[in-house]
Design an enzyme around this catalytic site. Structure first.
Site, mmCIF file in Angstrom:
data_model
loop_
_atom_site.group_PDB
_atom_site.id
_atom_site.type_symbol
_atom_site.label_atom_id
_atom_site.label_comp_id
_atom_site.label_asym_id
_atom_site.label_seq_id
_atom_site.Cartn_x
_atom_site.Cartn_y
_atom_site.Cartn_z
ATOM 1 N N GLY A 135 76.111 80.299 47.448
ATOM 2 C CA GLY A 135 75.164 80.665 48.482
ATOM 3 C C GLY A 135 74.750 82.108 48.275
ATOM 4 O O GLY A 135 75.435 82.862 47.571
ATOM 5 N N GLN B 219 72.013 90.299 50.995
ATOM 6 C CA GLN B 219 72.677 90.558 49.709
ATOM 7 C C GLN B 219 71.696 90.966 48.624
ATOM 8 O O GLN B 219 72.117 91.415 47.555
ATOM 9 C CB GLN B 219 73.429 89.309 49.230
ATOM 10 N N CYS C 77 82.727 86.537 47.249
ATOM 11 C CA CYS C 77 81.380 86.910 47.663
ATOM 12 C C CYS C 77 80.762 87.740 46.546
ATOM 13 O O CYS C 77 81.419 88.649 46.020
ATOM 14 C CB CYS C 77 81.443 87.716 48.957
ATOM 15 N N GLU D 79 77.487 82.336 54.778
ATOM 16 C CA GLU D 79 76.118 82.854 54.597
ATOM 17 C C GLU D 79 75.519 83.332 55.919
ATOM 18 O O GLU D 79 74.823 84.354 55.954
ATOM 19 C CB GLU D 79 75.220 81.800 53.948
ATOM 20 N N HIS E 238 76.615 86.726 56.847
ATOM 21 C CA HIS E 238 75.845 87.789 56.184
ATOM 22 C C HIS E 238 74.626 88.176 57.019
ATOM 23 O O HIS E 238 74.223 89.350 57.037
ATOM 24 C CB HIS E 238 75.368 87.334 54.803
#
Ligand code: NI
Length: 178
Positions: free
Chosen positions: A48, A53, A101, A144, A147
């Site tokens: 993912g 990011q 991650c 995800e 995030h």
């Protein structure tokens, strides 16, 4: 185009992401961004990738598991684009498993995640998505969507002693998994 992945410390990883304006979704630039995020996820063998990011504080994430080179036993997840996702927990039972991650390279940690979720979002075609995700699929979505809230898996770890560098993790932490 493969995008540069932000690492922990970059502000977008610690900021709540903004909703994507609906009328932006079908623009060429936004569709290209989605393609670039998918390409970047594949390049780095992620399961993912969330927009924060790639340095963008917007509510967009992509996920997919298919023939993963490092984890061939992972259950497949179809390529999914989540825009402005809203997650509600259906089953609050938690499952412990290891996570990594792309923004926290070379580490693995043991993270409890809820077992079952309902996910509402908008897809890349602008149409609504509404589905239930369980187990590993639910784990990836929690990772995800965290995030998008400026949170990372380290924040979810009850025991930081179960965090290790990949090579040491493979030798010393992983074998202890029941
Ligand atoms: Ni991540």
């Amino acid at each position: 185009m493969i995008l540069k992945v932000a690492r922990l410390g970059f502000p977008s990883l610690r900021t709540g992401a903004q909703p994507v304006p609906i009328d932006q979704i079908k623009t060429r630039d936004f569709q290209r961004l989605i393609d670039d995020m998918v390409e970047t996820m594949h390049e780095y063998h992620g399961v993912g990738l969330a927009a924060p990011q790639v340095h963008l504080p917007i509510q967009l994430a992509v996920l997919e598991v298919r023939n993963h080179p490092r984890y061939p036993d992972l259950p497949p997840i179809p390529l999914t684009v989540l825009i402005n996702p809203e997650v509600t927990v259906i089953d609050r039972a938690t499952i412990d498993d290891w996570e990594g991650c792309l923004s926290i390279p070379d580490l693995r940690g043991m993270v409890p995640r809820f077992k079952e979720l309902r996910v509402k979002a908008i897809g890349r075609d602008g149409a609504p998505l509404d589905f239930v995700a369980r187990d590993f699929h639910a784990r990836v979505i929690q990772h995800e969507t965290d995030h998008l809230k400026g949170e990372v898996y380290l924040d979810r770890m009850p025991d930081l002693r179960r965090l290790g560098f990949l090579d040491e993790w493979q030798r010393f932490l992983l074998p202890k998994q029941e």
